[in-house]
Design a protein around this motif. Structure first.
Motif, PDB file in Angstrom:
ATOM      1  N   LYS A  48       0.836  -1.208   0.000  1.00 40.21           N
ATOM      2  CA  LYS A  48       0.000   0.000   0.000  1.00 40.21           C
ATOM      3  C   LYS A  48       0.865   1.250   0.000  1.00 40.21           C
ATOM      4  CE  LYS A  48      -4.160  -1.806   2.170  1.00 40.21           C
ATOM      5  NZ  LYS A  48      -4.745  -2.176   3.449  1.00 40.21           N
ATOM      6  N   ILE A  49       0.286   2.322  -0.527  1.00 35.61           N
ATOM      7  CA  ILE A  49       0.967   3.619  -0.524  1.00 35.61           C
ATOM      8  C   ILE A  49       0.025   4.661   0.055  1.00 35.61           C
ATOM      9  CG2 ILE A  49       1.480   5.532  -2.134  1.00 35.61           C
ATOM     10  CD1 ILE A  49       3.341   3.727  -3.617  1.00 35.61           C
ATOM     11  N   ILE A  50       0.589   5.533   0.901  1.00 34.62           N
ATOM     12  CA  ILE A  50      -0.187   6.674   1.403  1.00 34.62           C
ATOM     13  C   ILE A  50       0.429   7.939   0.801  1.00 34.62           C
ATOM     14  CG2 ILE A  50      -0.638   8.134   3.410  1.00 34.62           C
ATOM     15  CD1 ILE A  50      -1.122   5.780   5.077  1.00 34.62           C
ATOM     16  N   LEU A  51      -0.432   8.734   0.218  1.00 36.50           N
ATOM     17  CA  LEU A  51       0.015  10.005  -0.346  1.00 36.50           C
ATOM     18  C   LEU A  51      -0.696  11.104   0.448  1.00 36.50           C
ATOM     19  CD1 LEU A  51       1.238  11.792  -2.605  1.00 36.50           C
ATOM     20  CD2 LEU A  51      -0.733  11.222  -4.021  1.00 36.50           C
ATOM     21  N   SER A  52       0.109  12.035   1.039  1.00 33.53           N
ATOM     22  CA  SER A  52      -0.539  13.093   1.823  1.00 33.53           C
ATOM     23  C   SER A  52       0.181  14.418   1.613  1.00 33.53           C
ATOM     24  CB  SER A  52      -0.553  12.715   3.311  1.00 33.53           C
ATOM     25  OG  SER A  52       0.763  12.476   3.753  1.00 33.53           O
ATOM     26  N   GLN A  53      -0.528  15.492   1.878  1.00 33.76           N
ATOM     27  CA  GLN A  53       0.092  16.818   1.746  1.00 33.76           C
ATOM     28  C   GLN A  53      -0.483  17.748   2.812  1.00 33.76           C
ATOM     29  OE1 GLN A  53      -1.219  19.913  -0.219  1.00 33.76           O
ATOM     30  NE2 GLN A  53      -2.983  19.045  -1.315  1.00 33.76           N
ATOM     31  N   ASN A  54       0.231  18.846   3.077  1.00 34.21           N
ATOM     32  CA  ASN A  54      -0.178  19.716   4.192  1.00 34.21           C
ATOM     33  C   ASN A  54      -1.204  20.776   3.803  1.00 34.21           C
ATOM     34  OD1 ASN A  54       1.305  21.458   2.695  1.00 34.21           O
ATOM     35  ND2 ASN A  54       2.744  22.042   4.316  1.00 34.21           N
ATOM     36  N   GLY A  55      -1.650  20.779   2.532  1.00 29.79           N
ATOM     37  CA  GLY A  55      -2.668  21.739   2.101  1.00 29.79           C
ATOM     38  C   GLY A  55      -2.092  22.915   1.337  1.00 29.79           C
ATOM     39  N   ASP A  56      -0.744  23.056   1.380  1.00 34.15           N
ATOM     40  CA  ASP A  56      -0.108  24.167   0.665  1.00 34.15           C
ATOM     41  C   ASP A  56      -0.013  23.905  -0.837  1.00 34.15           C
ATOM     42  OD1 ASP A  56       0.244  25.382   3.039  1.00 34.15           O
ATOM     43  OD2 ASP A  56       2.423  25.083   3.185  1.00 34.15           O
ATOM     44  N   LEU A  57       0.038  22.632  -1.198  1.00 39.18           N
ATOM     45  CA  LEU A  57       0.257  22.297  -2.613  1.00 39.18           C
ATOM     46  C   LEU A  57      -1.068  22.285  -3.377  1.00 39.18           C
ATOM     47  CD1 LEU A  57       2.814  19.363  -2.282  1.00 39.18           C
ATOM     48  CD2 LEU A  57       3.288  21.795  -2.588  1.00 39.18           C
ATOM     49  N   ALA A  58      -0.976  22.697  -4.643  1.00 43.40           N
ATOM     50  CA  ALA A  58      -2.180  22.711  -5.484  1.00 43.40           C
ATOM     51  C   ALA A  58      -2.373  21.340  -6.137  1.00 43.40           C
ATOM     52  CB  ALA A  58      -2.046  23.800  -6.544  1.00 43.40           C
ATOM     53  N   ILE A  59      -2.359  20.301  -5.307  1.00 45.02           N
ATOM     54  CA  ILE A  59      -2.598  18.955  -5.843  1.00 45.02           C
ATOM     55  C   ILE A  59      -3.758  18.325  -5.076  1.00 45.02           C
ATOM     56  CG2 ILE A  59      -0.199  18.543  -6.570  1.00 45.02           C
ATOM     57  CD1 ILE A  59      -0.021  16.705  -3.976  1.00 45.02           C
ATOM     58  N   ASP A  60      -4.349  17.303  -5.694  1.00 44.13           N
ATOM     59  CA  ASP A  60      -5.437  16.576  -5.048  1.00 44.13           C
ATOM     60  C   ASP A  60      -4.992  15.113  -4.931  1.00 44.13           C
ATOM     61  OD1 ASP A  60      -7.733  15.046  -4.516  1.00 44.13           O
ATOM     62  OD2 ASP A  60      -9.031  16.634  -5.353  1.00 44.13           O
ATOM     63  N   CYS A  61      -4.597  14.729  -3.700  1.00 45.65           N
ATOM     64  CA  CYS A  61      -4.068  13.376  -3.487  1.00 45.65           C
ATOM     65  C   CYS A  61      -5.047  12.292  -3.946  1.00 45.65           C
ATOM     66  CB  CYS A  61      -3.749  13.176  -2.001  1.00 45.65           C
ATOM     67  SG  CYS A  61      -2.484  14.293  -1.395  1.00 45.65           S
ATOM     68  N   GLY A  62      -6.334  12.461  -3.585  1.00 47.41           N
ATOM     69  CA  GLY A  62      -7.371  11.487  -3.958  1.00 47.41           C
ATOM     70  C   GLY A  62      -7.449  11.312  -5.455  1.00 47.41           C
ATOM     71  N   LYS A  63      -7.420  12.456  -6.168  1.00 45.07           N
ATOM     72  CA  LYS A  63      -7.532  12.423  -7.634  1.00 45.07           C
ATOM     73  C   LYS A  63      -6.314  11.767  -8.273  1.00 45.07           C
ATOM     74  CE  LYS A  63     -10.732  16.056  -9.007  1.00 45.07           C
ATOM     75  NZ  LYS A  63     -10.793  17.489  -9.262  1.00 45.07           N
ATOM     76  N   ILE A  64      -5.130  12.074  -7.731  1.00 47.05           N
ATOM     77  CA  ILE A  64      -3.895  11.485  -8.286  1.00 47.05           C
ATOM     78  C   ILE A  64      -3.973   9.957  -8.221  1.00 47.05           C
ATOM     79  CG2 ILE A  64      -1.405  11.195  -7.899  1.00 47.05           C
ATOM     80  CD1 ILE A  64      -1.343  14.170  -7.021  1.00 47.05           C
ATOM     81  N   ILE A  65      -4.402   9.466  -7.067  1.00 49.55           N
ATOM     82  CA  ILE A  65      -4.508   8.005  -6.886  1.00 49.55           C
ATOM     83  C   ILE A  65      -5.569   7.431  -7.826  1.00 49.55           C
ATOM     84  CG2 ILE A  65      -5.226   6.203  -5.246  1.00 49.55           C
ATOM     85  CD1 ILE A  65      -2.743   7.157  -4.014  1.00 49.55           C
ATOM     86  N   LYS A  66      -6.729   8.048  -7.839  1.00 46.93           N
ATOM     87  CA  LYS A  66      -7.841   7.541  -8.651  1.00 46.93           C
ATOM     88  C   LYS A  66      -7.483   7.509 -10.137  1.00 46.93           C
ATOM     89  CE  LYS A  66     -12.457   7.075  -7.403  1.00 46.93           C
ATOM     90  NZ  LYS A  66     -12.213   6.301  -6.219  1.00 46.93           N
ATOM     91  N   GLN A  67      -6.798   8.586 -10.596  1.00 49.07           N
ATOM     92  CA  GLN A  67      -6.491   8.687 -12.026  1.00 49.07           C
ATOM     93  C   GLN A  67      -5.324   7.801 -12.448  1.00 49.07           C
ATOM     94  OE1 GLN A  67      -5.859  12.834 -12.890  1.00 49.07           O
ATOM     95  NE2 GLN A  67      -8.060  13.280 -12.895  1.00 49.07           N
ATOM     96  N   HIS A  68      -4.286   7.698 -11.594  1.00 48.63           N
ATOM     97  CA  HIS A  68      -3.061   7.045 -12.049  1.00 48.63           C
ATOM     98  C   HIS A  68      -2.806   5.649 -11.493  1.00 48.63           C
ATOM     99  CE1 HIS A  68      -2.026  10.724 -14.099  1.00 48.63           C
ATOM    100  NE2 HIS A  68      -2.269  11.414 -12.987  1.00 48.63           N
ATOM    101  N   ALA A  69      -3.353   5.324 -10.317  1.00 49.95           N
ATOM    102  CA  ALA A  69      -3.065   4.002  -9.735  1.00 49.95           C
ATOM    103  C   ALA A  69      -3.513   2.853 -10.655  1.00 49.95           C
ATOM    104  CB  ALA A  69      -3.701   3.875  -8.356  1.00 49.95           C
ATOM    105  N   PRO A  70      -4.669   2.962 -11.332  1.00 48.94           N
ATOM    106  CA  PRO A  70      -5.097   1.849 -12.183  1.00 48.94           C
ATOM    107  C   PRO A  70      -4.076   1.461 -13.264  1.00 48.94           C
ATOM    108  CG  PRO A  70      -6.936   3.321 -11.816  1.00 48.94           C
ATOM    109  CD  PRO A  70      -5.710   4.005 -11.264  1.00 48.94           C
TER     110      PRO A  70
END
Ligand SMILES: [Zn+2]
Length: 390
Positions: A332-354
């Motif tokens: 498993k991988i956990i991707l997290s950020q402190n809110g400063d970055l203009a990224i969406d961790c959930g979306k990154i996983i959903k779009q690219h993990a498959p």
């Protein structure tokens, strides 16, 4: 036409017969006999199994007025000795008579009509046209069924013409059936049925309702009786003995012992979590000192995802902008950020993990993905750390 001994004498388990036909279909022999006690699958009752001239019968079915026995090897000779598995037949017979009695009691006590039945070697079930039955109702049903079993009501089989059906309060009879086989439980009910039955309710043996489940908005009632109940009781006793031995305790103290183990486990877990927190403090300090950019990335061989979560939380608390942490233990991988970055961790996983055979998701600040193996996990880790520009 096969003479059906299971109708006339359900206690025939061994007999001699003439082979009247043997045809080869799809690698199996379909054998017909002049007379048979092999009950063919039908009316919710599974077929009998056994041997014909020593050759194993793997299935029995009805074809018009003939009973067809399916065997892998062709029995030799035209005069054959046949034998059916007596225990299997008795289990199905007890379950079938038990089913009639249980269905009659459910209808009489609570107006619950039986819609379908299922009989097997392990247990039996009826589906009732009510949405639910309370524990009290179930207890009353079980009590009444067992009272009727103990009272030894006669179970009688006789034949009637379709025109006489009105006298017996029967369920709807399908078109085209002119001669009906009636199974009567004395003083309880009449039922048109082609199955095998015991001669008296006392031969059903004790009946136990096991559980209920909801199917298609109805109640399905699982039960066992007779031989199967006894076998089940033996299995349960043996299981209990194993449990007591493993826990080094006795039946009257087993629950206290389990409570004690649960309490100890909980205490140990709390202690472990506190220790892990201290360890994670030191680990993240060292980790941050080694990092070059604002994103922390590492794959651990042996951490649980819960532990990764603690580590990533601390990393963000200590100033990292994002963390990509993986574990080979759970892939498993956990991707997290402190809110400063203009990224969406959930979306990154959903779009690219498959694309790496992974799946998962989460929120913009924290998401998790599962991979089938460490190779895919590593590939995704490289992709996502590259993506974040670390
Ligand atoms: Zn029946």
């Amino acid at each position: 036409m096969t003479e059906k001994l299971f109708y006339t004498d359900p206690k025939v388990f061994e007999w001699d017969a003439e082979v009247t036909g043997a045809a080869f279909h799809d690698g199996l022999w379909h054998v017909t006999l002049d007379k048979t006690a092999f009950y063919p699958e039908g009316g919710g009752q599974p077929c009998d199994l056994g041997t014909i001239a020593g050759k194993e019968v793997i299935h029995v079915m009805k074809k018009g007025e003939e009973v067809v026995h399916i065997v892998k090897e062709k029995p030799e000779g035209t005069r054959v000795h046949c034998q059916i598995d007596k225990i299997r037949r008795l289990v199905h017979t007890q379950h079938h008579s038990g089913q009639h009695l249980l269905a009659a009691v459910c209808l009489k006590m609570y107006g619950a009509k039986t819609l379908s039945i299922h009989l097997s070697m392990n247990s039996a079930a009826i589906e009732l046209d009510v949405p639910a039955l309370s524990d009290e109702q179930l207890e009353n049903i079980e009590k009444e069924v067992n009272r009727l079993i103990l009272s030894g009501r006669r179970i009688r089989i006789f034949y009637i013409n379709r025109a006489e059906a009105g006298r017996y309060d029967l369920d709807e009879i399908p078109e085209g059936i002119e001669r009906l086989r009636i199974v009567e439980i004395e003083g309880v009910e009449y039922n048109a049925c082609g199955g095998t039955h015991v001669g008296s309710t006392s031969e059903i043996g004790p009946l136990k309702i096991l559980k209920t489940e909801r199917v298609r908005g109805h109640v399905r009632l699982h039960f066992i009786c007779g031989i199967r109940l006894f076998e089940d009781y033996k299995e349960k006793l043996s299981l209990l003995a194993d449990i007591l031995e493993k826990l080094s305790t006795a039946q009257d103290t087993v629950l206290q012992k389990i409570e004690k183990i649960k309490k100890e486990l909980k205490e140990k877990e709390q202690k472990y979590n506190a220790l892990f927190d201290e360890y994670a403090e030191l680990l993240t300090d060292r980790f941050i000192a080694e990092q070059k950019g604002p994103t922390a990335g590492k794959i651990f061989p042996d951490k649980t995802v819960k532990e990764l979560s603690v580590i990533s939380h601390k990393l963000l608390q200590k100033g990292m902008k994002a963390a990509v942490l993986g574990t080979i233990l759970e892939n498993k991988i956990i991707l997290s950020q402190n809110g400063d970055l203009a990224i969406d961790c959930g979306k990154i996983i959903k779009q690219h993990a498959p694309a790496f055979s992974g799946k998962g998701g989460g929120t913009p600040v924290k998401a998790q993905a599962q991979f089938p193996d460490s190779e895919k996990l590593n590939e995704f880790f490289r992709f996502v750390t590259g993506h974040l520009g670390n």
